[in-house]
Motif scaffolding. Sequence first.
Motif, short mmCIF file in Angstrom:
data_model
loop_
_atom_site.label_atom_id
_atom_site.label_comp_id
_atom_site.label_asym_id
_atom_site.label_seq_id
_atom_site.Cartn_x
_atom_site.Cartn_y
_atom_site.Cartn_z
N VAL A 39 0.85 -1.19 0.00
CA VAL A 39 0.00 0.00 0.00
C VAL A 39 0.89 1.24 0.00
O VAL A 39 1.82 1.35 0.79
CB VAL A 39 -0.95 -0.01 1.22
N VAL A 40 0.58 2.16 -0.91
CA VAL A 40 1.34 3.39 -1.06
C VAL A 40 0.38 4.57 -1.02
O VAL A 40 -0.66 4.54 -1.68
CB VAL A 40 2.10 3.41 -2.41
N VAL A 41 0.72 5.58 -0.24
CA VAL A 41 -0.01 6.85 -0.29
C VAL A 41 0.84 7.80 -1.11
O VAL A 41 2.04 7.96 -0.84
CB VAL A 41 -0.26 7.42 1.13
N ALA A 42 0.24 8.42 -2.12
CA ALA A 42 0.95 9.38 -2.98
C ALA A 42 0.14 10.67 -2.99
O ALA A 42 -1.06 10.64 -3.31
CB ALA A 42 1.11 8.83 -4.38
N VAL A 57 -3.38 5.37 7.66
CA VAL A 57 -3.31 4.33 6.63
C VAL A 57 -2.17 3.34 6.92
O VAL A 57 -2.29 2.16 6.64
CB VAL A 57 -3.15 4.96 5.23
N ARG A 58 -1.06 3.83 7.46
CA ARG A 58 0.13 3.02 7.72
C ARG A 58 0.59 2.29 6.45
O ARG A 58 0.71 1.06 6.43
CB ARG A 58 -0.12 2.04 8.87
N THR A 60 3.09 1.09 3.29
CA THR A 60 4.48 0.66 3.18
C THR A 60 5.35 1.82 2.74
O THR A 60 6.44 2.04 3.26
CB THR A 60 4.60 -0.49 2.17
N TYR A 61 4.85 2.59 1.76
CA TYR A 61 5.55 3.77 1.26
C TYR A 61 4.62 4.97 1.28
O TYR A 61 3.41 4.81 1.09
CB TYR A 61 6.02 3.57 -0.19
N ALA A 62 5.20 6.14 1.50
CA ALA A 62 4.47 7.40 1.38
C ALA A 62 5.26 8.31 0.45
O ALA A 62 6.46 8.53 0.65
CB ALA A 62 4.30 8.06 2.74
N ILE A 63 4.60 8.78 -0.58
CA ILE A 63 5.19 9.71 -1.53
C ILE A 63 4.51 11.05 -1.33
O ILE A 63 3.29 11.15 -1.49
CB ILE A 63 4.99 9.21 -2.98
N ARG A 69 9.57 13.80 -1.88
CA ARG A 69 9.94 13.09 -0.65
C ARG A 69 9.25 11.72 -0.64
O ARG A 69 8.03 11.63 -0.82
CB ARG A 69 9.52 13.89 0.57
N ILE A 70 10.04 10.68 -0.45
CA ILE A 70 9.50 9.32 -0.40
C ILE A 70 10.01 8.67 0.88
O ILE A 70 11.20 8.73 1.19
CB ILE A 70 9.94 8.50 -1.63
N LEU A 71 9.08 8.04 1.60
CA LEU A 71 9.43 7.33 2.82
C LEU A 71 9.01 5.88 2.73
O LEU A 71 7.96 5.56 2.17
CB LEU A 71 8.74 7.98 4.02
N HIS A 72 9.84 5.01 3.28
CA HIS A 72 9.50 3.60 3.48
C HIS A 72 9.25 3.48 4.96
O HIS A 72 10.19 3.52 5.75
CB HIS A 72 10.64 2.71 3.01
N GLY A 73 7.98 3.38 5.35
CA GLY A 73 7.65 3.50 6.77
C GLY A 73 7.99 4.91 7.21
O GLY A 73 7.51 5.87 6.65
#
Length: 95
Positions: A39-42, A57-58, A60-63, A69-73
């Motif tokens: 699951v990715v939030v962009a 949402v928690r 796996t990735y947030a863009i 800016r991209i985060l893994h957790g």
Amino acid sequence: MPNDVMFDIDNALLHHRMLTIPPSALTAIDELKREGHTVVVATGRAHGHAKPFIDQVRPTYAITQNGARILHGEQPVLSIPLPRRRLVELFDWIA
């Protein structure tokens, strides 16, 4: 077969009158995770403005910041800040 499933916050997950993500959406997202999907939030939002929803949402990735800016957790994977000089030029242009 697991897939990457991406969600935007605005005009997708967020209920704009209530300013919340509906519980039904969070339940569906949790089911996707249980099925092994990533699951990715962009979002175009700055990380600080997106964080309350990312925390719900928690993913796996947030863009965030339109990909700057991209985060893994909670770990940054990519961060491309605008140089201060360019920001000053932008604000001067806006004013």
